[in-house]
Design an enzyme around this catalytic site. Structure first.
Site, PDB file in Angstrom:
ATOM      1  N   ARG A   1       0.824  -1.218   0.000  1.00  0.00           N
ATOM      2  CA  ARG A   1       0.000   0.000   0.000  1.00  0.00           C
ATOM      3  C   ARG A   1       0.858   1.268   0.000  1.00  0.00           C
ATOM      4  O   ARG A   1       0.527   2.243  -0.663  1.00  0.00           O
ATOM      5  CB  ARG A   1      -0.967  -0.035   1.195  1.00  0.00           C
ATOM      6  CG  ARG A   1      -2.085  -1.009   0.939  1.00  0.00           C
ATOM      7  CD  ARG A   1      -2.972  -1.312   2.132  1.00  0.00           C
ATOM      8  NE  ARG A   1      -4.089  -2.136   1.652  1.00  0.00           N
ATOM      9  CZ  ARG A   1      -5.066  -2.610   2.421  1.00  0.00           C
ATOM     10  NH1 ARG A   1      -5.085  -2.337   3.707  1.00  0.00           N
ATOM     11  NH2 ARG A   1      -6.042  -3.333   1.889  1.00  0.00           N
TER      12      ARG A   1
ATOM     13  N   HIS B   1      -7.039  -0.512  -6.644  1.00  0.00           N
ATOM     14  CA  HIS B   1      -6.372  -1.750  -6.215  1.00  0.00           C
ATOM     15  C   HIS B   1      -5.700  -1.580  -4.853  1.00  0.00           C
ATOM     16  O   HIS B   1      -5.595  -0.496  -4.336  1.00  0.00           O
ATOM     17  CB  HIS B   1      -5.391  -2.254  -7.288  1.00  0.00           C
ATOM     18  CG  HIS B   1      -4.202  -1.383  -7.541  1.00  0.00           C
ATOM     19  ND1 HIS B   1      -3.089  -1.853  -8.184  1.00  0.00           N
ATOM     20  CD2 HIS B   1      -3.942  -0.087  -7.261  1.00  0.00           C
ATOM     21  CE1 HIS B   1      -2.195  -0.883  -8.273  1.00  0.00           C
ATOM     22  NE2 HIS B   1      -2.683   0.190  -7.730  1.00  0.00           N
ATOM     23  N   GLU B   2      -5.308  -2.706  -4.298  1.00  0.00           N
ATOM     24  CA  GLU B   2      -4.751  -2.739  -2.933  1.00  0.00           C
ATOM     25  C   GLU B   2      -5.715  -2.134  -1.918  1.00  0.00           C
ATOM     26  O   GLU B   2      -5.303  -1.421  -1.013  1.00  0.00           O
ATOM     27  CB  GLU B   2      -3.405  -1.997  -2.866  1.00  0.00           C
ATOM     28  CG  GLU B   2      -2.330  -2.564  -3.753  1.00  0.00           C
ATOM     29  CD  GLU B   2      -1.863  -3.947  -3.322  1.00  0.00           C
ATOM     30  OE1 GLU B   2      -2.167  -4.359  -2.187  1.00  0.00           O
ATOM     31  OE2 GLU B   2      -1.217  -4.614  -4.137  1.00  0.00           O
ATOM     32  N   GLY B   3      -6.978  -2.428  -2.088  1.00  0.00           N
ATOM     33  CA  GLY B   3      -8.000  -1.876  -1.198  1.00  0.00           C
ATOM     34  C   GLY B   3      -8.554  -0.604  -1.798  1.00  0.00           C
ATOM     35  O   GLY B   3      -7.817   0.352  -2.029  1.00  0.00           O
TER      36      GLY B   3
ATOM     37  N   HIS C   1     -10.126   1.872   2.764  1.00  0.00           N
ATOM     38  CA  HIS C   1      -9.148   2.560   3.611  1.00  0.00           C
ATOM     39  C   HIS C   1      -9.822   3.480   4.617  1.00  0.00           C
ATOM     40  O   HIS C   1      -9.304   3.691   5.712  1.00  0.00           O
ATOM     41  CB  HIS C   1      -8.123   3.297   2.749  1.00  0.00           C
ATOM     42  CG  HIS C   1      -7.259   2.332   2.008  1.00  0.00           C
ATOM     43  ND1 HIS C   1      -6.268   1.623   2.618  1.00  0.00           N
ATOM     44  CD2 HIS C   1      -7.308   1.896   0.729  1.00  0.00           C
ATOM     45  CE1 HIS C   1      -5.717   0.810   1.739  1.00  0.00           C
ATOM     46  NE2 HIS C   1      -6.332   0.943   0.579  1.00  0.00           N
TER      47      HIS C   1
END
Lengths: 603, 603
Positions: free
Chosen positions: B312, B453-455, B460
């Protein structure tokens, strides 16, 4: 009103169009005006239904194909576009949509402008690239109708209204984009009354193609000895093919395609660099593009701006339409995509993502942007009608003032916020939204153009703060504030949340008043205009709050999902959006000099 | 420090890297730690210089080519990428950058993480698509190093650190993107200690290609009888080629490419739908993808999150790097593009557009976003170092807490604001910015991925408000507020504008405190989390204000353009950006229920 929408891709909400046109703007009452006497809600509905059908049948199916297969220049030098574009335009012309608001004498439908623009929103939502050709042709025809000779109208406007000829606007040059004062294209008068035009024009939408029998370029140029700057700009009609003695396209004019621009979006619309008078062709045996003066010399910019105001509303509606279809597509996706669980539920079946509060926030934001923008765009389109056909001269003057003031907002606000809507539509789709299998990424790319062309975002800020709020000694701004107060006073007596929103709108209006006065205090035009963009955005959000209060008022008492949707979108706008303006007004009130007090070497 | 930057495309500002690494973060002092004892500013500079050179020589030249010529699947079934991608990765591996922060025992450079990440920013700015392969491989290697057996490290990590093998992360499935609890991929243990993995994985970056001798997939899957939900997830290493008895890639594993995804941007990075164990290949004569358990069963998600936090930060830095190069490119353009005149000058020569206040605003906004984001990203990277190598256990714990809290912001803030920076870079370029002849439209397309992407962005927000600010009984948030107050107290005694900014930061910190307490008042988690995204964005802007105050403090007393630039960017951030948070905190304090109190049928 029964609407048949055959497209699998939701484009606009016909129920919302009904609401805006009939329940809010009372467009039906315009039929009392002589110009629209042959019309009725029935004819309006038929036009809108036909537009929805044509959009679904002829515009949606090639939207992705035209994005994937960009126009290119064949070895022959000709521009090749996917064939469906020409067919869609032919269908549009055949169905009369290019002549929607034009006089019956020109075989037009003589529709109110607002109805005609509402119809075009269907095409813009379905396929903005293909609709661009139509909108430019219509705007071009409007200009010629206003300033051309009767013969010019007959020769050029009539075939444009059927789609046989298509039109362009040629303003920018490689070294003169936003700064039109600096164009270098020259036009020299000839003994036969024509001119020969020489110069290079950049970013010409629809600048070359083989989809029509002729292309009618409206070109800004300067004549020898003309006054410097914008006061020496004249307007010329320069066709791709010179008309022969029968009025038919004949010799190739000296207009050459230098190259096509390849853009991030709007792939289906050719965008060209054109050389006028470079000797590529020799009409009548001589180099120089044959041009016809439109109106009088040195009046070109004023005439072009006649067209620009409408073009700007058209750009605002294009942005809106792209945002609108993206919104509807993301609602559909959110209803069907199953992912995750409600807060606190660790197990059990997954739920459609529309249950998640943040997805709802993203849908509400989109709804408030696109339905708000559509309302504003149609409101302005109706002002165009009122300027031309309202009963009393005072009403026309009032409409003209309000239209002048609102135009920079009607263009720039959707160009900014409908792109944000498209970004949220991507976000709702998650990884799928970023993939080209879905439609929303194209909408985002297509839409990003709209804060650049027809005057950049910054230019509309300067227009609003530097010109429009000061015109007629501030009368336009006072008029807007009166209109807002009228809405607020009606809402203050209304049910539910209306009084609270009315109060919020009054506070916003008060801030517009005080901030504008402060900015235009003695001797600080430089400071005033330094943050013109912040002013544009703050006033824009206030105007949209007014638009949402108008919609909420119209929806008051209405029962069922549709009216609830209007109320919750208004609630969203007053809770999440209008408060953004506080920081912008504070910044403006502080007469901040950050962008002035710096050296370029600090970057 | 002398930096040679040979690229025509400005990527990052080496002076800014010096400022952040040495003047602010005092990275040189880390050489006192045993792990970095062989290093000095000289070795750090050499690494950074080499990265800048490699980026210019090997990454910039094919950035547009890889965008234009997307990877495709040939008739042979193999994925074809433009050859420069493999060559760039080979050069990267050869120069040791894949092993930058790894142990000397693994032939790593044993660099501080922060220095290694700063070096990678050059590659990300030059060509994010190609750098994606590298970053995933490094993250993959980190995870295996942390949880793999010594033999796994030897067999898989070592060749990944040279670039011979490349790595992926396989989390998402077609029906399980954000909701990992719902993955259905299965892994069944075999008598020989391996597992056989069956299932479909979606959005796999670098999922298939021919650029390395092997591809090391790290796959989340569930074993039979595992606990439901996220507690039953295990992690498996599934190679494209099973290793033979010599440890060399041998039989093709049962991992098949189902299809490549075609995206709006990041074209150069293959993104694949992969079928594990569908019988396309029969390793050892049997269907099922051979996998090796990493760590222990049912610990997969926790282990993956070890990798995710760093990934992240990497995504945040990728977004930042794209924003940074776009900023520098638009500064160059604004200096050279001549258009228009200063306010009030109707004639005379046109001026570079950098003289126009709104262009300066757009440059300042970009500068404040990208330099702020880079500072935050490097700060977090240094926290990764501190967690591992700070002298005192308390210092490590403190770093861990702060890192946990800041990670969602370090990822999401750049993903949001560096895209806005890229949009402004387009706007500065006008029509040229929308054209593919210039670079900025690609940056905008490439960058839009980073809030997905990546959450996703929303995840978040939930992570920050739902987990991080409450962890350790609120200790992480208290720590952040202490750190902010420490900065404010130092600034309060400083020269110039510092005390005013310190006061503004204190007010912001106070709002974080009161709003967080209000949201987590008794019995309203649903309401608290409904606006978690607004919380993420508001706190994110406050954190960046703190970062800018830190930079301004570091720059205090510094003379010359560079330090003036830092001061004016801080001034911009405090005048234009931090005040945005007022409306967001107000919304949060109001415990607004707009997104909760609605029916899905209202859309």
């Amino acid at each position: 009103m029964k609407h048949s929408v055959r497209s699998d891709v939701p484009l606009l909400d016909p129920r919302d169009l009904d609401f805006l046109l009939y329940e809010w703007l009372d467009v039906e009452s315009m039929c009392a005006r002589e110009r629209f006497a042959d019309h009725s809600r029935t004819t309006f509905d038929a036009v809108l239904d036909l537009a929805a059908d044509l959009a679904a049948d002829r515009f949606v199916p090639h939207n992705k194909a035209a994005d994937t297969t960009e126009p290119y220049r064949a070895d022959t030098g000709e521009v090749v576009t996917v064939p469906e574009v020409a067919k869609a335009l032919e269908a549009l012309g055949g169905a009369g949509f290019l002549a929607g608001e034009f006089d019956a004498g020109l075989d037009g439908m003589q529709l109110p402008y607002v109805v005609s623009k509402a119809a075009h929103c269907w095409f813009q939502a379905a396929n903005v690239s293909t609709s661009n050709y139509a909108l430019l042709t219509v705007a071009n025809a409007h200009l010629l109708q206003a300033y051309g000779t009767p013969k010019q109208v007959e020769q050029w406007v009539r075939p444009m209204l059927t789609g046989e000829f298509l039109g362009t606007m040629c303003l920018s040059e490689p070294e003169a984009g936003s700064s039109l004062a600096d164009i270098t294209t020259r036009a020299v008068s000839q003994d036969d009354g024509t001119y020969r035009v020489t110069g290079t024009k950049m970013w010409i939408t629809g600048g070359d193609h083989e989809m029509s029998r002729n292309i009618v370029h409206l070109v800004l140029a300067k004549t020898p000895g003309a006054p410097p700057g914008v006061k020496g700009i004249s307007l010329f009609l320069v066709p791709k093919y010179v008309l022969d003695e029968h009025g038919e396209p004949g010799d190739r004019n000296d207009v050459a395609l230098v190259g096509l621009n390849h853009k991030m979006g709007n792939h289906g619309t050719t965008n060209a660099l054109l050389a006028f008078g470079d000797g590529s062709h020799l009409p009548g045996g001589t180099a120089g593009a044959v041009g016809h003066l439109v109106g009088r010399e040195n009046q070109g910019l004023a005439q072009m701006f006649h067209m620009m105001n409408e073009a700007r509303i058209g750009v605002g509606l294009a942005a809106t339409a792209l945002g609108y279809t993206g919104y509807l597509q993301s609602v559909d996706y959110a209803r069907t995509r199953v992912q995750g669980r409600p807060l606190g539920a660790a197990s059990g079946a997954q739920v459609p993502i529309i249950r998640h509060p943040d997805v709802r926030r993203m849908l509400l934001a989109q709804k408030s942007y696109v339905e708000g923008a559509l309302a504003l765009g149609l409101y302005c389109a109706k002002l165009v009608d009122d300027v031309a056909t309202a009963g009393e001269p005072e009403e026309r003057d009032r409409a003209r003032l309000l239209l002048e003031l609102l135009t920079p907002i009607a263009k720039s606000w959707p160009a900014q916020w409908a792109v944000e809507a498209n970004s949220l539509a991507i976000q709702v789709h998650g990884g799928y939204g970023y993939a080209r299998d879905h439609n929303v990424e194209q909408l985002y790319r297509d839409n990003r153009l709209n804060s650049i062309h027809e005057g950049t975002h910054a230019i509309h800020g300067l227009d609003l703060l530097g010109r429009k709020v000061r015109m007629a000694d501030g009368a336009a701004l006072r008029l807007l504030l009166d209109v807002m107060e009228d809405t607020a006073s009606r809402a203050a007596a209304g049910p539910g949340a209306l009084p609270g929103w009315a109060e919020a709108l009054r506070r916003a209006a008060q801030r517009i008043t005080t901030t504008t006065a402060r900015l235009w205090g003695p001797g600080r035009p430089e400071v005033a205009l330094a943050n013109a963009t912040a002013y544009l955005e703050a006033v824009g959000h206030c105007v949209l709050a007014w638009i949402w209060l108008e919609q909420a008022l119209t929806a008051a008492g209405g029962e069922g999902d549709f009216y609830e949707g209007k109320r919750v979108a208004a609630r969203y706008f007053f809770a999440y959006e209008l408060p953004r303006t506080g920081a912008q007004f504070d910044l403006l009130d502080s007469l901040d000099r950050t962008t002035l007090d710096l050296s370029e070497t600090w970057f």
